[in-house]
Design an enzyme around this catalytic site. Structure first.
Site, mmCIF file in Angstrom:
data_model
loop_
_atom_site.group_PDB
_atom_site.id
_atom_site.type_symbol
_atom_site.label_atom_id
_atom_site.label_comp_id
_atom_site.label_asym_id
_atom_site.label_seq_id
_atom_site.Cartn_x
_atom_site.Cartn_y
_atom_site.Cartn_z
ATOM 1 N N ASP A 45 0.824 -1.220 0.000
ATOM 2 C CA ASP A 45 0.000 0.000 0.000
ATOM 3 C C ASP A 45 0.856 1.268 0.000
ATOM 4 O O ASP A 45 0.508 2.267 -0.614
ATOM 5 C CB ASP A 45 -0.938 0.007 1.213
ATOM 6 C CG ASP A 45 -2.075 -0.991 1.045
ATOM 7 O OD1 ASP A 45 -2.522 -1.199 -0.097
ATOM 8 O OD2 ASP A 45 -2.501 -1.580 2.055
ATOM 9 N N ALA A 161 -7.322 2.681 7.004
ATOM 10 C CA ALA A 161 -5.905 2.741 7.372
ATOM 11 C C ALA A 161 -5.750 3.111 8.856
ATOM 12 O O ALA A 161 -6.336 2.472 9.722
ATOM 13 C CB ALA A 161 -5.179 3.715 6.439
ATOM 14 N N TYR A 162 -5.002 4.146 9.156
ATOM 15 C CA TYR A 162 -4.743 4.549 10.552
ATOM 16 C C TYR A 162 -6.061 4.750 11.311
ATOM 17 O O TYR A 162 -6.215 4.345 12.474
ATOM 18 C CB TYR A 162 -3.914 5.842 10.518
ATOM 19 C CG TYR A 162 -3.219 6.238 11.801
ATOM 20 C CD1 TYR A 162 -3.284 5.465 12.957
ATOM 21 C CD2 TYR A 162 -2.465 7.416 11.840
ATOM 22 C CE1 TYR A 162 -2.623 5.848 14.113
ATOM 23 C CE2 TYR A 162 -1.803 7.800 12.990
ATOM 24 C CZ TYR A 162 -1.895 7.020 14.131
ATOM 25 O OH TYR A 162 -1.246 7.405 15.264
ATOM 26 N N ASN A 163 -7.023 5.339 10.633
ATOM 27 C CA ASN A 163 -8.330 5.592 11.246
ATOM 28 C C ASN A 163 -8.944 4.323 11.839
ATOM 29 O O ASN A 163 -9.507 4.338 12.929
ATOM 30 C CB ASN A 163 -9.261 6.182 10.180
ATOM 31 C CG ASN A 163 -10.688 6.300 10.637
ATOM 32 O OD1 ASN A 163 -11.007 7.107 11.504
ATOM 33 N ND2 ASN A 163 -11.574 5.477 10.072
ATOM 34 N N SER A 165 -7.347 1.664 12.925
ATOM 35 C CA SER A 165 -6.604 1.275 14.135
ATOM 36 C C SER A 165 -7.031 2.099 15.341
ATOM 37 O O SER A 165 -6.867 1.671 16.479
ATOM 38 C CB SER A 165 -5.100 1.465 13.929
ATOM 39 O OG SER A 165 -4.654 0.749 12.826
HETATM 40 P P1 NAD Z 1 2.947 1.165 5.317
HETATM 41 O O1 NAD Z 1 2.947 1.224 3.839
HETATM 42 O O2 NAD Z 1 3.679 0.092 6.017
HETATM 43 O O3 NAD Z 1 1.432 1.218 5.817
HETATM 44 C C1 NAD Z 1 1.099 0.894 7.127
HETATM 45 C C2 NAD Z 1 -0.061 -0.085 7.088
HETATM 46 O O4 NAD Z 1 -1.234 0.609 6.644
HETATM 47 C C3 NAD Z 1 0.153 -1.241 6.107
HETATM 48 O O5 NAD Z 1 -0.305 -2.424 6.708
HETATM 49 C C4 NAD Z 1 -0.706 -0.862 4.920
HETATM 50 O O6 NAD Z 1 -1.145 -2.003 4.190
HETATM 51 C C5 NAD Z 1 -1.846 -0.136 5.593
HETATM 52 N N1 NAD Z 1 -2.606 0.805 4.770
HETATM 53 C C6 NAD Z 1 -2.163 1.947 4.194
HETATM 54 N N2 NAD Z 1 -3.189 2.570 3.574
HETATM 55 C C7 NAD Z 1 -4.290 1.792 3.771
HETATM 56 C C8 NAD Z 1 -5.659 1.908 3.407
HETATM 57 N N3 NAD Z 1 -6.129 2.977 2.748
HETATM 58 N N4 NAD Z 1 -6.510 0.931 3.794
HETATM 59 C C9 NAD Z 1 -6.076 -0.131 4.510
HETATM 60 N N5 NAD Z 1 -4.803 -0.290 4.899
HETATM 61 C C10 NAD Z 1 -3.925 0.672 4.532
HETATM 62 O O7 NAD Z 1 3.489 2.498 5.959
HETATM 63 P P2 NAD Z 1 3.647 3.899 5.315
HETATM 64 O O8 NAD Z 1 4.313 3.797 4.014
HETATM 65 O O9 NAD Z 1 4.201 4.780 6.356
HETATM 66 O O10 NAD Z 1 2.126 4.260 4.994
HETATM 67 C C11 NAD Z 1 1.505 5.364 5.545
HETATM 68 C C12 NAD Z 1 0.142 4.968 6.016
HETATM 69 O O11 NAD Z 1 0.290 4.091 7.123
HETATM 70 C C13 NAD Z 1 -0.619 6.158 6.544
HETATM 71 O O12 NAD Z 1 -1.395 6.773 5.550
HETATM 72 C C14 NAD Z 1 -1.436 5.584 7.677
HETATM 73 O O13 NAD Z 1 -2.788 5.416 7.351
HETATM 74 C C15 NAD Z 1 -0.841 4.234 7.946
HETATM 75 N N6 NAD Z 1 -0.458 4.200 9.350
HETATM 76 C C16 NAD Z 1 -1.146 3.359 10.157
HETATM 77 C C17 NAD Z 1 -0.897 3.357 11.505
HETATM 78 C C18 NAD Z 1 -1.714 2.435 12.368
HETATM 79 O O14 NAD Z 1 -2.589 1.764 11.825
HETATM 80 N N7 NAD Z 1 -1.470 2.433 13.667
HETATM 81 C C19 NAD Z 1 0.070 4.192 12.065
HETATM 82 C C20 NAD Z 1 0.763 5.016 11.220
HETATM 83 C C21 NAD Z 1 0.495 5.020 9.838
#
Ligand code: NAD
Length: 261
Positions: A45, A161-163, A165
């Protein structure tokens, strides 16, 4: 069609690229990383988020095709074994392409300077070391004074995504929404905030206002360290990102495959 290849792959990179090149030739397309109609990205992603940010100025004229690298990804329809299916789908006159509005954040700095950021998933303000205090406004109407680790505003596409979690709702991406979700809010006699995530219609404007010192503004995989911002205005932008899907793509299948299987 002119196709740009975007890959951060390390494993089997040469084999995959050779396979792509063979199909590009077979279906009379051209690989062109300067002038192109679509971006074929291979990875996870994060690769999609990077490909979008790196092609931000061309988004009106191109679409994206995701090939996932073995792991299941939210932004991917095709596996490496299904590469030929991509080229068959490209032949179709009626392609299954979805369009999604990017989020836009306008930062007002304490010296009056401005910075504008765009994101697919979410825009967030965070201070994991000290309590972040920010007033939150929607359309100029005060919602709350938030205290805690941070706040995010996500798009419908970014709701998984983060939302997710943080306990936010999953929103079907065919709806244009903004969702405000809190990160580790403090609830006690001194501090009170809404606590639930708030889903807003596409025309709403969310603002974080305060002396936002030592705050990290995150937008997708990118961050900007803001020492003294006074106002961050977030809304859906008119800029869209277009993604090619298989003809039988359904959001619910994707949610189940990613989170329930
Ligand atoms: P990454 O590419 O490793 O992404 C982190 C995780 O988020 C991966 O498992 C990825 O598959 C998933 N992800 C990303 N966008 C998604 C979406 N729209 N729907 C479902 N899963 C999704 O790490 P990165 O390159 O730093 O990516 C940045 C994204 O990581 C941010 O946009 C944020 O949403 C996500 N993130 C998640 C957390 C959390 O879940 N605690 C914390 C920080 C960032």
């Amino acid at each position: 069609m002119k196709i740009s290849i975007y890959s951060k792959e390390k494993e089997n990179k040469e084999i995959i690229l050779a396979k792509v090149a063979e199909l590009v030739k077979k279906y009379n397309h051209e690989i062109n990383n300067e002038d192109f109609d679509c971006v074929l990205y291979i990875g996870g992603d994060g690769t999609f988020l990077r490909a979008v940010q790196e092609n931000k100025d061309k988004l009106d004229d191109i679409f994206f095709i995701g090939i996932h690298n073995g792991k299941l990804g939210f932004f991917y329809d095709y596996t490496i074994d299904e590469l030929e299916e991509v080229f068959k789908d490209l032949e179709k006159t009626e392609k299954n392409i979805s369009k999604h509005r990017l989020l836009k954040a306008e930062l007002t700095l304490i010296d009056g300077g401005k910075e504008t950021l765009y994101a697919v998933n979410e825009i967030r303000i965070e201070n994991p070391f000290h309590t972040l205090v920010s007033d939150v406004y929607v359309d100029g109407v005060k919602l709350e004074t938030f205290s805690g680790n941070g706040l995010i505003v996500c798009s419908s596409l970014g709701s998984t995504a983060y939302n997710r979690s943080l306990g936010g709702s999953l929103i079907c991406p065919t709806l244009d929404t903004l969702q405000v979700t809190e990160i580790a809010p403090i609830f006690n006699k001194s501090y009170r905030s809404i606590g639930s995530s708030l889903v807003l219609s596409s025309d709403r404007i969310v603002e974080f206002v305060g002396k936002l010192t030592n705050v990290v503004v995150g937008y997708d995989h990118l961050t900007s360290h803001i020492n003294d911002s006074t106002r961050i205005k977030i809304q859906l932008s008119d800029q869209t990102v277009s993604i090619l899907h298989k003809s039988d793509y359904h959001y619910i299948n994707k949610v189940r495959e990613c989170f329930a299987e």
